[in-house]
Design a protein around this motif. Structure first.
Motif, PDB file in Angstrom:
ATOM      1  N   SER A 106      50.473  12.135  60.407  1.00 12.27           N
ATOM      2  CA  SER A 106      50.962  12.753  59.650  1.00 12.27           C
ATOM      3  C   SER A 106      50.525  14.144  59.441  1.00 12.27           C
ATOM      4  CB  SER A 106      50.941  12.051  58.116  1.00 12.27           C
ATOM      5  OG  SER A 106      51.458  12.520  57.164  1.00 12.27           O
ATOM      6  N   MET A 146      64.196  16.510  55.236  1.00 13.70           N
ATOM      7  CA  MET A 146      63.314  16.186  54.287  1.00 13.70           C
ATOM      8  C   MET A 146      63.522  15.627  53.161  1.00 13.70           C
ATOM      9  SD  MET A 146      60.173  19.046  54.748  1.00 13.70           S
ATOM     10  CE  MET A 146      59.514  19.598  56.114  1.00 13.70           C
ATOM     11  N   TYR A 147      62.829  14.593  52.536  1.00 10.03           N
ATOM     12  CA  TYR A 147      63.172  14.377  51.039  1.00 10.03           C
ATOM     13  C   TYR A 147      63.082  15.363  50.147  1.00 10.03           C
ATOM     14  CZ  TYR A 147      58.493  13.550  49.453  1.00 10.03           C
ATOM     15  OH  TYR A 147      57.206  13.849  49.037  1.00 10.03           O
ATOM     16  N   GLY A 150      59.316  16.509  49.139  1.00  8.98           N
ATOM     17  CA  GLY A 150      58.749  17.120  50.241  1.00  8.98           C
ATOM     18  C   GLY A 150      59.225  18.358  50.254  1.00  8.98           C
ATOM     19  N   MET A 177      60.973   8.512  49.235  1.00 12.49           N
ATOM     20  CA  MET A 177      60.411   9.333  50.458  1.00 12.49           C
ATOM     21  C   MET A 177      60.198   8.315  51.665  1.00 12.49           C
ATOM     22  SD  MET A 177      56.535   9.727  48.958  1.00 12.49           S
ATOM     23  CE  MET A 177      55.989  10.764  50.167  1.00 12.49           C
ATOM     24  N   ASP A 238      62.284   8.972  59.969  1.00 11.21           N
ATOM     25  CA  ASP A 238      61.344   9.712  58.997  1.00 11.21           C
ATOM     26  C   ASP A 238      61.914  10.489  57.907  1.00 11.21           C
ATOM     27  OD1 ASP A 238      59.095  11.044  57.961  1.00 11.21           O
ATOM     28  OD2 ASP A 238      57.868  10.818  59.919  1.00 11.21           O
ATOM     29  N   ARG A 239      61.765  10.187  56.751  1.00 16.49           N
ATOM     30  CA  ARG A 239      62.201  11.189  55.564  1.00 16.49           C
ATOM     31  C   ARG A 239      61.161  12.222  55.069  1.00 16.49           C
ATOM     32  NH1 ARG A 239      64.600   6.038  52.100  1.00 16.49           N
ATOM     33  NH2 ARG A 239      66.198   5.560  53.373  1.00 16.49           N
ATOM     34  N   VAL A 240      59.752  12.145  55.563  1.00 18.08           N
ATOM     35  CA  VAL A 240      58.785  13.012  54.952  1.00 18.08           C
ATOM     36  C   VAL A 240      58.750  14.125  56.185  1.00 18.08           C
ATOM     37  CG1 VAL A 240      56.228  13.131  54.803  1.00 18.08           C
ATOM     38  CG2 VAL A 240      57.433  11.104  53.997  1.00 18.08           C
ATOM     39  N   HIS A 266      58.026   7.172  58.029  1.00 16.29           N
ATOM     40  CA  HIS A 266      56.789   8.128  58.205  1.00 16.29           C
ATOM     41  C   HIS A 266      55.715   7.006  58.382  1.00 16.29           C
ATOM     42  CE1 HIS A 266      54.794  11.813  58.071  1.00 16.29           C
ATOM     43  NE2 HIS A 266      53.935  11.306  57.052  1.00 16.29           N
TER      44      HIS A 266
END
Length: 284
Positions: A106, A146-147, A150, A177, A238-240, A266
């Motif tokens: 991350s 991205m959510y 974020g 997220m 991945d949403r982050v 993520h």
């Protein structure tokens, strides 16, 4: 066994350091390979406990530290991602380590790439898990996918420190997220992440503020000039940090290998990091 200690840097700052050596014999019967772990945002630098069993099998010795502003390390306002290379080198020097691998997840993935770019004579290889591409990367819609929380946080970082501080003060945890696979990981071995994240903000927001500001500022190095081996791991769901960031990095970094896991988010992508340790061991 994990030992902890502080080192004093030439600029007067303190870094809180962790050293975790594998217990017993490894399958290879060789000297452990030091691997520098770069933690996520927010967190502290405790080595990744869910990877200890795999590290024992592959003969990995974990070295890590609290990034400035987290845990026991002095804040360093205005730090860029490149600063992580000098701090990493100082930690390795304090332990008498010349050559090592690097693994970051991350937010730590981008700090790991700084070591690849700026410490090529010391780094055997770098594994970057779910890392951001540079802000303003050519051809990349940076915020797409991205959510919402974020996007709001990083857009505030683009504005300035004051707006980011206000955004973080109002932000609530948004379970959306994370994907169902992420939530399953948090219910299993990676529940460890909840503890280190909570401890990462226990002493204030300096760490997360300086991390976020560094992600959207010039990195202080060019990914296209990296020469050491790089393995990128990214979850397709991945949403982050959307998978498009990993794909951009794979195109930009010469010779980089991208392993994309379509169903992972993520956090669940961290399950693949155990296999990546064998990739590091071969290069060390």
């Amino acid at each position: 066994m994990t030992t902890e200690f502080d080192i004093r840097l030439t600029d007067g700052r303190t870094l809180h350091v962790y050293d975790h050596s594998p217990a017993g014999d490894t399958e290879r019967g060789a000297e452990p390979l030091p691997v520098l772990w770069h933690h996520g945002t927010p967190s502290i630098g405790l080595p990744p406990q869910p990877l200890f069993a795999a590290a024992r099998r592959h003969g990995i010795r974990w070295i890590s530290y609290d990034r400035p502003g987290y845990g026991g390390s002095t804040p360093a306002a205005g730090r860029d991602l490149a600063a992580a290379a000098a701090d990493t080198a100082a930690v390795a020097d304090a332990l008498g380590i010349t050559r090592f691998g690097v693994l970051g997840a991350s937010g730590g993935a981008n700090h790991a790439l700084a070591c690849a770019a700026l410490l090529p004579d010391r780094v055997a290889g770098v594994v970057s898990v779910a890392g951001l591409a540079p802000y303003g990367a050519p051809g990349l819609d940076w915020f797409a996918g991205m959510y919402p929380g974020g996007r709001a946080e990083l857009r505030a970082a683009v504005a300035d420190r004051a707006e980011l501080t206000a955004e973080l003060a109002l932000a609530d945890f948004d379970p959306e997220m994370f994907t169902p696979q992420d939530h399953a990981a948090l219910q299993g071995d990676w529940s460890w992440l909840g503890d280190v994240a909570q401890r990462g903000t226990a002493s204030g927001l300096d760490g997360i503020l300086d991390d976020d500001l560094a992600y959207v500022a010039p990195w202080g190095f060019d990914p296209e000039r990296i020469t050491v081996p790089v393995l990128l791991l990214h979850g397709g769901a991945d949403r982050v940090v959307p998978a498009s960031h990993g794909e951009w990095l794979a195109r930009a970094i010469p010779g980089a290998e991208l392993r994309r896991y379509p169903a992972d988010g993520h956090l669940s992508i961290l399950n693949a990091a155990a296999c990546a340790l064998s990739w590091l061991r071969i290069r060390g």
